[in-house]
Design an enzyme around this catalytic site. Sequence first.
Site, PDB file in Angstrom:
ATOM      1  N   ARG A  36      64.161   0.856  27.020  1.00 14.35           N
ATOM      2  CA  ARG A  36      64.430  -0.587  27.001  1.00 14.35           C
ATOM      3  C   ARG A  36      65.452  -0.972  28.075  1.00 14.35           C
ATOM      4  NH1 ARG A  36      67.694  -2.991  23.550  1.00 14.35           N
ATOM      5  NH2 ARG A  36      67.402  -1.548  21.817  1.00 14.35           N
ATOM      6  N   TYR A  39      51.675 -23.638  36.225  1.00 17.78           N
ATOM      7  CA  TYR A  39      50.894 -22.775  35.322  1.00 17.78           C
ATOM      8  C   TYR A  39      51.144 -23.205  33.875  1.00 17.78           C
ATOM      9  CZ  TYR A  39      49.181 -18.513  33.132  1.00 17.78           C
ATOM     10  OH  TYR A  39      48.507 -17.621  32.351  1.00 17.78           O
ATOM     11  N   ASP A  64      57.832 -19.802  42.314  1.00 17.94           N
ATOM     12  CA  ASP A  64      56.830 -18.875  41.793  1.00 17.94           C
ATOM     13  C   ASP A  64      55.797 -18.685  42.901  1.00 17.94           C
ATOM     14  OD1 ASP A  64      54.614 -17.687  40.643  1.00 17.94           O
ATOM     15  OD2 ASP A  64      54.786 -18.751  38.749  1.00 17.94           O
ATOM     16  N   LYS A  73      48.875 -10.260  38.996  1.00 19.41           N
ATOM     17  CA  LYS A  73      47.898 -10.812  39.932  1.00 19.41           C
ATOM     18  C   LYS A  73      47.796  -9.895  41.164  1.00 19.41           C
ATOM     19  CE  LYS A  73      47.756 -14.069  36.863  1.00 19.41           C
ATOM     20  NZ  LYS A  73      48.450 -15.328  36.847  1.00 19.41           N
TER      21      LYS A  73
HETATM   22  C1  LIG Z   1      49.201 -15.816  35.643  1.00 21.32           C
HETATM   23  C2  LIG Z   1      50.361 -16.665  35.947  1.00 21.32           C
HETATM   24  C3  LIG Z   1      51.479 -16.632  35.104  1.00 21.32           C
HETATM   25  C4  LIG Z   1      51.549 -15.748  33.858  1.00 21.32           C
HETATM   26  O1  LIG Z   1      51.579 -14.393  34.159  1.00 21.32           O
HETATM   27  P1  LIG Z   1      51.307 -13.285  33.012  1.00 21.32           P
HETATM   28  O2  LIG Z   1      51.530 -11.983  33.690  1.00 21.32           O
HETATM   29  O3  LIG Z   1      49.918 -13.531  32.520  1.00 21.32           O
HETATM   30  O4  LIG Z   1      52.318 -13.546  31.940  1.00 21.32           O
HETATM   31  C5  LIG Z   1      52.554 -17.450  35.460  1.00 21.32           C
HETATM   32  N1  LIG Z   1      52.552 -18.221  36.573  1.00 21.32           N
HETATM   33  C6  LIG Z   1      51.475 -18.256  37.402  1.00 21.32           C
HETATM   34  C7  LIG Z   1      51.517 -19.081  38.647  1.00 21.32           C
HETATM   35  C8  LIG Z   1      50.355 -17.490  37.119  1.00 21.32           C
HETATM   36  O5  LIG Z   1      49.289 -17.531  37.935  1.00 21.32           O
END
Ligand SMILES: *Cc1c(COP(=O)(O)O)cnc(C)c1O
Length: 377
Positions: A62, A111, A176, A201
């Site tokens: 952790r 998002y 982001d 992603k």
């Molecule tokens: C997919 C995505 C998220 C969430 O990510 P997870 O790994 O599914 O929690 C947040 N912000 C954006 C821009 C995304 O494309």
Amino acid sequence: MPGFSTDCIHTDAAIARVPDAVQPIGVSTTFRYPKDLEAFQEAINNPAPGVLPLVGNPVYLRLSSPGSEAVEAVLSKILKGHAVVYNSGLLAFFAAMTRLNPKRIAKHKCYHGCHVILDIFTRLTHLEQIDLDDWEQLEAGDVLHLELPVNPEGIAYDIALWAERAHSKGALLVVDSTFAPPPLQDAFEQGADLVMHLATKYLGGHSDLLAGVLVTKDPEVKVKLLEERVYLGTNIGNLESFLLLRLLRSLKVRVLQQSASATAIAKWLDSQVGVLPALAKVYHLLLQTDAFIKTQMPGGFNPTFSIEVASEEIARALPDRLEYFYHATLLGGVESLIEWRTLLDEHAPKTLLRISVGLEDVEDLIEDLRQALALFS
Ligand SMILES: *Cc1c(COP(=O)(O)O)cnc(C)c1O
């Protein structure tokens, strides 16, 4: 100085614990204390400035693990800051909001999961959420949040301009950058204070792990983020850190090819507006003419973009007529995806399809789209 891919492949060698060319998958949640307890206590009690005491001395998953530390070493290098890794993208955003704890946040439509996180903070801390255009209401300690390029349309705002606006009010700029992975965009260059990437992603890129990362230029902020991660319990798991490290090795070739293919596909699609009646509109940075785009994304355009088709019926039916684009949510993987976005995002137009371009041969992808669009034209 070594180049981007060399860093992706070799940065963590300096902290590798075994001589294997590929670091093993860790399975342990706990680690034996070293025999020299005095030196261990000294390392804990007097860490170097900007270093979390137990980093480099793993004791419990952790807190950190050899795998999470290796991933952070590579990400810190290629994202040019101090990286902290999390077990999902949304939890990285949650951690950023927990650390910054602003009174106010200015944002555009981002998002949908991030909106839900912000609503949790509004419930807990009375966080005030304002529209980007009302940025002049921001005060010291507030946050301006950009998600660039914008999901799902794939258009961009001028990061440098918004950095200037946020900073003129004493607010911090959080970017982001999920839709623009390295080496396409470095939001720090344009003045971001905290950069976020969803490793789920492009950084992972094989649709087989959840992870997120926050990057700061301030080593003290990294220490605070690590301290809070211990108690939020959001460190990346052992298998995921192994996978992410492995997948980061090929990041540059993947992303550059996905970007080049997506740009070629968007260019072709745009040439078919007015030719194939099923296709109504293409959203891609290629088609956005603002001068800042070239300097903001020197590595190439984002590999995920959107189209609008002529009717809701076509949007519903078209994904099923494609062979190589799977109808699924997510983006950034080696397999191309298409998504009727309204299924998960109530704000998306009902005629909008989001396309994530993978690593198949671009001619096959174009032919696949052509035959499907022709069916409805
Ligand atoms: C997919 C995505 C998220 C969430 O990510 P997870 O790994 O599914 O929690 C947040 N912000 C954006 C821009 C995304 O494309």
